[in-house]
Write an enzyme that holds these catalytic residues in place. Sequence first.
Site, PDB file in Angstrom:
ATOM      1  N   ARG A   1       0.866  -1.189   0.000  1.00 21.17           N
ATOM      2  CA  ARG A   1       0.000   0.000   0.000  1.00 21.17           C
ATOM      3  C   ARG A   1       0.897   1.231   0.000  1.00 21.17           C
ATOM      4  NH1 ARG A   1      -5.086   2.269   3.395  1.00 21.17           N
ATOM      5  NH2 ARG A   1      -6.038   0.685   2.085  1.00 21.17           N
TER       6      ARG A   1
ATOM      7  N   HIS B   1      -7.350   0.755  -6.321  1.00 24.34           N
ATOM      8  CA  HIS B   1      -7.600   0.060  -5.048  1.00 24.34           C
ATOM      9  C   HIS B   1      -8.385  -1.230  -5.389  1.00 24.34           C
ATOM     10  CE1 HIS B   1      -7.847  -0.718  -0.922  1.00 24.34           C
ATOM     11  NE2 HIS B   1      -8.655   0.225  -0.505  1.00 24.34           N
TER      12      HIS B   1
ATOM     13  N   GLN C   1     -10.355  -3.501  -2.786  1.00 25.42           N
ATOM     14  CA  GLN C   1     -11.591  -2.856  -2.324  1.00 25.42           C
ATOM     15  C   GLN C   1     -12.745  -3.166  -3.287  1.00 25.42           C
ATOM     16  OE1 GLN C   1     -12.215  -0.697   0.505  1.00 25.42           O
ATOM     17  NE2 GLN C   1     -14.272  -1.206  -0.182  1.00 25.42           N
TER      18      GLN C   1
ATOM     19  N   ASP D   1     -16.791   8.031  -1.512  1.00 21.21           N
ATOM     20  CA  ASP D   1     -15.510   7.900  -0.810  1.00 21.21           C
ATOM     21  C   ASP D   1     -15.146   9.307  -0.322  1.00 21.21           C
ATOM     22  OD1 ASP D   1     -12.987   7.150   0.088  1.00 21.21           O
ATOM     23  OD2 ASP D   1     -12.095   6.979  -1.914  1.00 21.21           O
TER      24      ASP D   1
ATOM     25  N   CYS E   1     -16.185   2.843   1.012  1.00 17.24           N
ATOM     26  CA  CYS E   1     -15.027   1.991   1.302  1.00 17.24           C
ATOM     27  C   CYS E   1     -14.528   2.177   2.732  1.00 17.24           C
ATOM     28  CB  CYS E   1     -13.902   2.286   0.314  1.00 17.24           C
ATOM     29  SG  CYS E   1     -13.408   4.021   0.349  1.00 17.24           S
TER      30      CYS E   1
ATOM     31  N   ARG F   1     -13.967  -7.179   3.089  1.00 18.20           N
ATOM     32  CA  ARG F   1     -12.562  -6.980   2.714  1.00 18.20           C
ATOM     33  C   ARG F   1     -11.741  -8.205   3.103  1.00 18.20           C
ATOM     34  NH1 ARG F   1     -10.282  -2.287   2.263  1.00 18.20           N
ATOM     35  NH2 ARG F   1      -8.843  -3.515   1.002  1.00 18.20           N
TER      36      ARG F   1
HETATM   37  N1   CP Z   1     -11.102   0.834   2.675  1.00 21.23           N
HETATM   38  C1   CP Z   1      -9.820   0.775   3.091  1.00 21.23           C
HETATM   39  O1   CP Z   1      -8.914   0.522   2.308  1.00 21.23           O
HETATM   40  O2   CP Z   1      -9.645   1.003   4.412  1.00 21.23           O
HETATM   41  P1   CP Z   1      -8.237   1.192   5.139  1.00 21.23           P
HETATM   42  O3   CP Z   1      -7.639   2.465   4.614  1.00 21.23           O
HETATM   43  O4   CP Z   1      -8.583   1.244   6.590  1.00 21.23           O
HETATM   44  O5   CP Z   1      -7.371   0.016   4.793  1.00 21.23           O
HETATM   45  N1  NVA Z   2      -9.499   7.323  -1.703  1.00 25.90           N
HETATM   46  C1  NVA Z   2      -9.122   7.000  -0.338  1.00 25.90           C
HETATM   47  C2  NVA Z   2      -9.397   5.569  -0.071  1.00 25.90           C
HETATM   48  C3  NVA Z   2      -9.065   5.108   1.330  1.00 25.90           C
HETATM   49  C4  NVA Z   2      -9.381   3.663   1.538  1.00 25.90           C
HETATM   50  C5  NVA Z   2      -7.656   7.337  -0.132  1.00 25.90           C
HETATM   51  O1  NVA Z   2      -6.843   7.032  -1.012  1.00 25.90           O
HETATM   52  O2  NVA Z   2      -7.331   7.914   0.905  1.00 25.90           O
END
Ligand code: CP
Ligand code: NVA
Length: 311
Positions: free
Chosen positions: A107, A134, A137, A226, A267, A295
Amino acid sequence: MKKLYGRSLLHWFDYTPEEINILLSLSHKVKREYHQGKRPQRFRGQSIALLFEKRSTRTRCAFETAFGEEGGHPVFLSTADIQLGGKETIEDTARVLGRMFDAIEFRGFAQSTVETLAKYSGVPVFNGLTDTFHPTQALADIMTIQENFDSLEGKIVAYIGDGRNNVATSLMIICAKLGIECRIISPESLQPAKELLDQIQACCNTKTVVSSDISASQGADVFYTDVWVSMGEEEKSKERLELLRPYQINQEMMSRYGKAESIFLHCLPAVVGQEVSKDVYEGPQSKIWDQAENRKHSIKAIMLAAMRGKA
Ligand code: CP
Ligand code: NVA
């Protein structure tokens, strides 16, 4: 059909609809097993490196618990712990981790980092979120939609908010692959790039609607949003709030454009009061806690398919 064993998941463009459906079936199966108290130890003797440049609750916990409860050894490595891209190149980190782990999750910021890890490590690499995509997700999102409707056929997903972000992009691609109509409703400056829409058009025979008008959500089965400011974009906060204020998903919007059986997805994490009102977030149409739980099961399915050939 390409085998899923040994495959990385960098984005959904690489996967066929059949492969995505196999992962979805497996996700539902492992969820049932989990709730029956079964923990078959399918990852016994395996290890996965979990690399995080950005914070996470769901993604990290999903990978750690799904892998650990079945006998695997997940190793969490933040960029404060390892040399990734700092004192050591991403290529070299990838080559070392590939000698020690059965798979890698990443990540972080650049999509190129996860792609470099996949190219040089020689083990499956899973994209746990980049600035661009992502994908894990999106699999949980579709799984949650399947739990709420008899079939995906004819379903309409309205994503309302920042249409250029990682969540919107992966949702658009997976919907197009599966023949679900996705409508991205965003102010013009936050609409998906033309190159991405062209790429989706070229890969899938499904229409993606893009509009700046919230009435384009008319008849949607799923209302999805989101955060307005993604991780790494904090300096854009003020501008985004002004731009996106008319795009909040609230009860008035859902009652006007949705149906009694429409569901709300996010999400998470959310900023309640910005992209979604409290009444929708806490209301009966909200399926966000199932979506968050999913998830774990969908990530377990992705790892089983790639690491155990269990698909
Ligand atoms: N939706 C999601 O990716 O959550 P986190 O940022 O908590 O991993
Ligand atoms: N779009 C958001 C998603 C978090 C799960 C971000 O990148 O912060």
